[in-house]
Design a protein around this motif. Structure first.
Motif, PDB file in Angstrom:
ATOM      1  N   PRO A  58       0.814  -1.298  -0.114  1.00  0.00           N
ATOM      2  CA  PRO A  58       0.079   0.147   0.165  1.00  0.00           C
ATOM      3  C   PRO A  58       0.833   1.059  -0.180  1.00  0.00           C
ATOM      4  O   PRO A  58       0.406   2.359  -0.451  1.00  0.00           O
ATOM      5  CB  PRO A  58      -0.842  -0.048   1.236  1.00  0.00           C
ATOM      6  CG  PRO A  58      -0.951  -1.420   1.736  1.00  0.00           C
ATOM      7  CD  PRO A  58       0.626  -2.104   0.994  1.00  0.00           C
ATOM      8  N   CYS A  59       2.046   1.134   0.438  1.00  0.00           N
ATOM      9  CA  CYS A  59       2.853   2.446   0.777  1.00  0.00           C
ATOM     10  C   CYS A  59       3.643   2.717  -0.561  1.00  0.00           C
ATOM     11  O   CYS A  59       3.555   3.844  -1.143  1.00  0.00           O
ATOM     12  CB  CYS A  59       4.049   2.071   1.746  1.00  0.00           C
ATOM     13  SG  CYS A  59       5.222   3.725   2.042  1.00  0.00           S
ATOM     14  N   ALA A  60       3.770   1.519  -1.274  1.00  0.00           N
ATOM     15  CA  ALA A  60       4.143   1.863  -2.712  1.00  0.00           C
ATOM     16  C   ALA A  60       3.322   2.251  -3.775  1.00  0.00           C
ATOM     17  O   ALA A  60       3.571   3.107  -4.520  1.00  0.00           O
ATOM     18  CB  ALA A  60       5.023   0.513  -3.311  1.00  0.00           C
ATOM     19  N   ARG A  61       2.077   1.920  -3.463  1.00  0.00           N
ATOM     20  CA  ARG A  61       1.073   2.245  -4.426  1.00  0.00           C
ATOM     21  C   ARG A  61       0.679   3.812  -4.065  1.00  0.00           C
ATOM     22  O   ARG A  61       0.313   4.474  -5.246  1.00  0.00           O
ATOM     23  CB  ARG A  61      -0.383   1.674  -3.995  1.00  0.00           C
ATOM     24  CG  ARG A  61      -0.171  -0.124  -4.679  1.00  0.00           C
ATOM     25  CD  ARG A  61      -1.408  -0.660  -4.507  1.00  0.00           C
ATOM     26  NE  ARG A  61      -2.409   0.175  -4.995  1.00  0.00           N
ATOM     27  CZ  ARG A  61      -3.850  -0.155  -4.359  1.00  0.00           C
ATOM     28  NH1 ARG A  61      -4.130  -1.028  -3.500  1.00  0.00           N
ATOM     29  NH2 ARG A  61      -4.907   0.488  -4.897  1.00  0.00           N
ATOM     30  N   ALA A  62       0.630   4.054  -2.778  1.00  0.00           N
ATOM     31  CA  ALA A  62       0.611   5.526  -2.500  1.00  0.00           C
ATOM     32  C   ALA A  62       1.659   6.491  -2.971  1.00  0.00           C
ATOM     33  O   ALA A  62       1.302   7.346  -3.738  1.00  0.00           O
ATOM     34  CB  ALA A  62       0.276   5.826  -1.025  1.00  0.00           C
ATOM     35  N   GLU A  63       2.726   6.120  -3.065  1.00  0.00           N
ATOM     36  CA  GLU A  63       3.851   6.783  -3.475  1.00  0.00           C
ATOM     37  C   GLU A  63       3.813   6.972  -4.877  1.00  0.00           C
ATOM     38  O   GLU A  63       3.955   7.996  -5.534  1.00  0.00           O
ATOM     39  CB  GLU A  63       5.189   5.980  -2.888  1.00  0.00           C
ATOM     40  CG  GLU A  63       6.227   6.915  -3.291  1.00  0.00           C
ATOM     41  CD  GLU A  63       7.631   6.450  -2.903  1.00  0.00           C
ATOM     42  OE1 GLU A  63       8.833   6.502  -3.480  1.00  0.00           O
ATOM     43  OE2 GLU A  63       7.774   5.948  -1.881  1.00  0.00           O
TER      44      GLU A  63
END
Length: 82
Positions: free
Chosen positions: A28-33
């Protein structure tokens, strides 16, 4: 429109770090970034979000006057805190 308030104070803006924060996993962090990069081209140091209704109702001078951290008064009918 969704009213944004906390403890009877209207929130007219916020600032957060550009890189996603919080208790997100790696995916989820990579998607948000990735989404932030798509919006801005890079991951900015900070993202400032302002209440569009308040900004629309304020004049240029009124918009640019810095506010001290204090309890804001209730907003008048035109929607902008003075």
């Amino acid at each position: 429109m969704v009213e944004n308030s906390r403890k009877r104070r209207r929130i007219i803006g916020q600032c957060e770090e550009g890189k996603p924060q919080g208790a997100m996993g790696k995916w989820p962090c990579a998607r948000a970034e990735m989404q932030v990069k798509q919006w801005f081209g890079v991951v900015p140091d900070f993202i400032i979000t302002l209440d569009a209704e308040c900004c629309r109702a304020c004049g240029d001078a009124e918009f640019m006057v810095p506010r001290r951290a204090r309890a804001l008064p209730r907003r008048p009918r035109d929607g902008c805190i003075r």
